[in-house]
Design an enzyme around this catalytic site. Sequence first.
Site, PDB file in Angstrom:
ATOM      1  N   TRP A 103      32.332  48.705  41.175  1.00  0.00           N
ATOM      2  CA  TRP A 103      33.023  47.862  42.156  1.00  0.00           C
ATOM      3  C   TRP A 103      32.111  47.447  43.301  1.00  0.00           C
ATOM      4  O   TRP A 103      32.258  46.356  43.850  1.00  0.00           O
ATOM      5  CB  TRP A 103      34.288  48.546  42.671  1.00  0.00           C
ATOM      6  CG  TRP A 103      35.327  48.650  41.601  1.00  0.00           C
ATOM      7  CD1 TRP A 103      35.799  49.807  41.039  1.00  0.00           C
ATOM      8  CD2 TRP A 103      36.001  47.580  40.916  1.00  0.00           C
ATOM      9  NE1 TRP A 103      36.724  49.511  40.064  1.00  0.00           N
ATOM     10  CE2 TRP A 103      36.877  48.166  39.965  1.00  0.00           C
ATOM     11  CE3 TRP A 103      35.957  46.189  41.013  1.00  0.00           C
ATOM     12  CZ2 TRP A 103      37.696  47.401  39.123  1.00  0.00           C
ATOM     13  CZ3 TRP A 103      36.771  45.428  40.168  1.00  0.00           C
ATOM     14  CH2 TRP A 103      37.624  46.035  39.243  1.00  0.00           C
ATOM     15  N   ASP A 173      35.859  49.424  51.027  1.00  0.00           N
ATOM     16  CA  ASP A 173      36.841  49.191  49.963  1.00  0.00           C
ATOM     17  C   ASP A 173      37.473  50.537  49.644  1.00  0.00           C
ATOM     18  O   ASP A 173      36.850  51.403  49.048  1.00  0.00           O
ATOM     19  CB  ASP A 173      36.118  48.598  48.741  1.00  0.00           C
ATOM     20  CG  ASP A 173      37.007  48.526  47.499  1.00  0.00           C
ATOM     21  OD1 ASP A 173      38.196  48.905  47.583  1.00  0.00           O
ATOM     22  OD2 ASP A 173      36.506  48.087  46.442  1.00  0.00           O
ATOM     23  N   LYS A 197      46.459  50.622  42.956  1.00  0.00           N
ATOM     24  CA  LYS A 197      45.883  51.877  42.512  1.00  0.00           C
ATOM     25  C   LYS A 197      46.708  53.046  43.059  1.00  0.00           C
ATOM     26  O   LYS A 197      47.170  53.876  42.328  1.00  0.00           O
ATOM     27  CB  LYS A 197      44.433  52.011  42.990  1.00  0.00           C
ATOM     28  CG  LYS A 197      43.538  50.845  42.588  1.00  0.00           C
ATOM     29  CD  LYS A 197      43.269  50.797  41.091  1.00  0.00           C
ATOM     30  CE  LYS A 197      42.756  49.453  40.603  1.00  0.00           C
ATOM     31  NZ  LYS A 197      41.459  49.057  41.075  1.00  0.00           N
TER      32      LYS A 197
END
Length: 362
Positions: A103, A173, A197
């Site tokens: 990511w 993040d 998530k």
Amino acid sequence: MKYGRSYNFSAGPAMMPEEVLEEIAAEMMNYQGSGMCVMEMSHRSAVFQKIRDEAEADLRTLMGIPENYKVLFVQGGGTLEFAMVPMNLMKNGVACYVETGAWSKKAIAEAKKFGTVKVIASSADENFSYIPDCSDPDIPEDADYVYICENETINGTTFHTLPNTKGKVLVSDQSSMFLSRPCNVADYGLIWAGVQKNVGPAGMAIVIIREDLLREDLDPRTPVYLNYKTHADSDSLYNTPNCWAIYCCGKVFKYLLAKGGLEAQARRNAEKAAVLYDFLDSSRFFTAAVRKEDRSFMNVPFRTPSKEQDAAVVAAAKAAGFDNLKGHKSVGGLRASIYNAMPREGVEALVEFLKKYEKENG
Ligand SMILES: *Cc1c(COP(=O)(O)O)cnc(C)c1O
């Protein structure tokens, strides 16, 4: 599990608390006497405004968000944030990124479209199985911010200590660890998280941004939706927001508050993760993929001695009611995502299953 539900170890979208789903189901046909479902409601109605305002207020209480930070509900999921961050925060056109996995690599690739990216630390040399030392990074004077992916969902690593940004703005993040432990918001300039998530349904990101980072002077071609200020100035109601996601996330915030807040949640998560890691460390068949001190409490990648056995365990687990244990293709092996909503019994049952499997097949 009630309703024939399985223990779902998906990395996202992922489990939500059963009590929350039951509440949502009970309000589905007629939300609190409004005569309609939240999905059918005007985002300009007083009923929805209250849902939105309570969601923000409860999140502020949960995280202790200081007054000089705005909370934004933005569509486009996590991926749009990879672009919005550099579009909004690159003033000098220079940013520092820590490369810790899949990511952060995506975030780096997107940021390069908007300016110069300096990778100040990386764990690529060992397939992202650890968090690189960020205690004294080389940060250019004109860097606009330092960016981390605080929990790498695919690789299973977490920053247990934040990097030394030498006074620069820290951007994080937090998608796969949002609300999993207490967070000192003042340490950051901007925190963002895709909610599917660890909080609610897919299709929305929550952005927490320090007010002085909001800007009028972006590139004039910047789409209005992609300026954080648009959302900050309109209570995230510039256009029709993801009303459903805001509503569901709001339910989860209330649920977490009622369960004792983030300290209590962090304790439950640490205990849950220990059940799995202790087993993996004692096993001679299964191996945890990540260096001990950098392990995620949310995403646990592990493997058997071979690819064939990895696949066999995933299939046997699925047949036994444990879903979505296949590791991401870039890492292989297995991965158990054990977010806030995964009950401890789910992790204990998985460990029992893996123990038995090892005994019979290891
Ligand atoms: C899932 C994820 C994303 C991307 O989210 P999308 O909503 O699918 O775009 C970004 N960062 C992290 C850490 C993630 O886990």
